[in-house]
Design a protein around this motif. Structure first.
Motif, PDB file in Angstrom:
ATOM      1  N   ILE A  26      16.928 -61.817 -25.709  1.00 56.15           N
ATOM      2  CA  ILE A  26      18.000 -60.907 -25.290  1.00 56.15           C
ATOM      3  C   ILE A  26      19.358 -61.545 -26.176  1.00 56.15           C
ATOM      4  N   LEU A 113      12.391 -56.789 -20.414  1.00 59.00           N
ATOM      5  CA  LEU A 113      12.798 -57.257 -21.515  1.00 59.00           C
ATOM      6  C   LEU A 113      13.168 -55.870 -22.535  1.00 59.00           C
ATOM      7  N   ALA A 116      16.525 -54.597 -20.907  1.00 65.05           N
ATOM      8  CA  ALA A 116      17.620 -55.225 -21.094  1.00 65.05           C
ATOM      9  C   ALA A 116      18.095 -55.164 -22.251  1.00 65.05           C
ATOM     10  N   LEU A 117      17.069 -55.058 -23.369  1.00 68.82           N
ATOM     11  CA  LEU A 117      17.490 -55.007 -24.814  1.00 68.82           C
ATOM     12  C   LEU A 117      18.068 -53.682 -24.968  1.00 68.82           C
TER      13      LEU A 117
END
Length: 259
Positions: A26, A113, A116-117
């Motif tokens: 991230i 993941l 969040a990205l």
């Protein structure tokens, strides 16, 4: 009991992968996007917004792909090589629960993941006042997650019966051919070889058509280029059904293995 045992396996996978520096991706993504936002206007004046959207979605896809392939192939293979699988299957845990729990655990990591990205990406776009079609981007991210869930199942299948290195290469090959399968079919129809055309159609039928789950280009240009709601639903069902089929094959192969 079935749900609780599977939940324990999924939770252990989730915590193990999260601890394994996956979340550093991230920070790497945020750094890359800041550099892109700063540098692209200097080299692509007039088209920088579209390029930033393209680079951002492609980077999310690439980082998720790395985790899906490299972690997914080792989920089962690592247990087999270290012989820890003997301890697990000696307990009252079926091989179906073991496989499904592993897949759900890594899928949960993938959800965190990609989520969040995407949050970092959207926040940066808003911070820099870069216009973008939010609904299209979110839809593309959702289908990207479905693609990674399918690829995790592919990676686990290869990881059950071959080495980690070979499983990684084979999974990457499936990803590559899966995105080129429609082009391969068209090329086969243009070719004057009946055998090549049959081969192209066989590859298309056997391997997943990952372009069905690729909406990155549509996301860049907005809702006007998106498929219809019915087609989107059919493509999502295609990805989920293909994933279920792969997991079924993985369980069957794993059940026949002698440890």
């Amino acid at each position: 009991m079935f749900i609780s045992r599977m939940w324990v396996i999924a939770r252990n996978v989730f915590l193990e992968v999260i601890r394994d520096r996956v979340l550093y991706l991230i920070g790497l993504f945020a750094l890359l996007m800041v550099l892109a936002v700063v540098m692209l206007p200097e080299v692509a004046a007039g088209a920088e917004n579209k390029i930033i959207l393209d680079v951002g979605l492609a980077s999310i896809n690439l980082l998720a792909l790395v985790v899906a392939i490299f972690v997914g192939t080792g989920l089962i293979n690592k247990e087999i090589e270290k012989k820890t699988v003997l301890v697990l299957i000696a307990k009252p845990v079926s091989r179906f629960e073991f496989i499904l729990g592993k897949h759900l655990g890594l899928s949960a990591v993938m959800a965190v993941l990609i989520g969040a990205l995407s949050a970092v990406f959207i926040a940066l776009l808003k911070l820099k006042s870069i216009p973008f079609p939010l609904e299209s981007v979110l839809l593309a991210v959702l289908f990207m997650f479905l693609e990674m869930v399918l690829l995790i199942a592919v990676a686990m299948l290869f990881g059950v019966f071959t080495s980690s290195l070979l499983a990684t290469m084979m999974t990457f090959a499936v990803w590559l051919v899966g995105h080129l399968s429609q082009d391969i079919v068209r090329f086969g129809e243009l070719a004057k070889s009946a055998s090549f055309e049959r081969l192209a159609h066989t590859l298309y039928l056997v391997l997943p058509d990952l372009e069905r789950l690729n909406l990155k280009n549509e996301a860049i240009y907005g809702l006007t280029l998106l498929p219809s709601q019915q087609e989107l639903l059919l493509n999502a069902c295609y990805g989920l059904i293909y994933t279920a089929l792969l997991l079924t094959i993985t369980v069957t192969v794993f059940a026949r293995r002698q440890f």
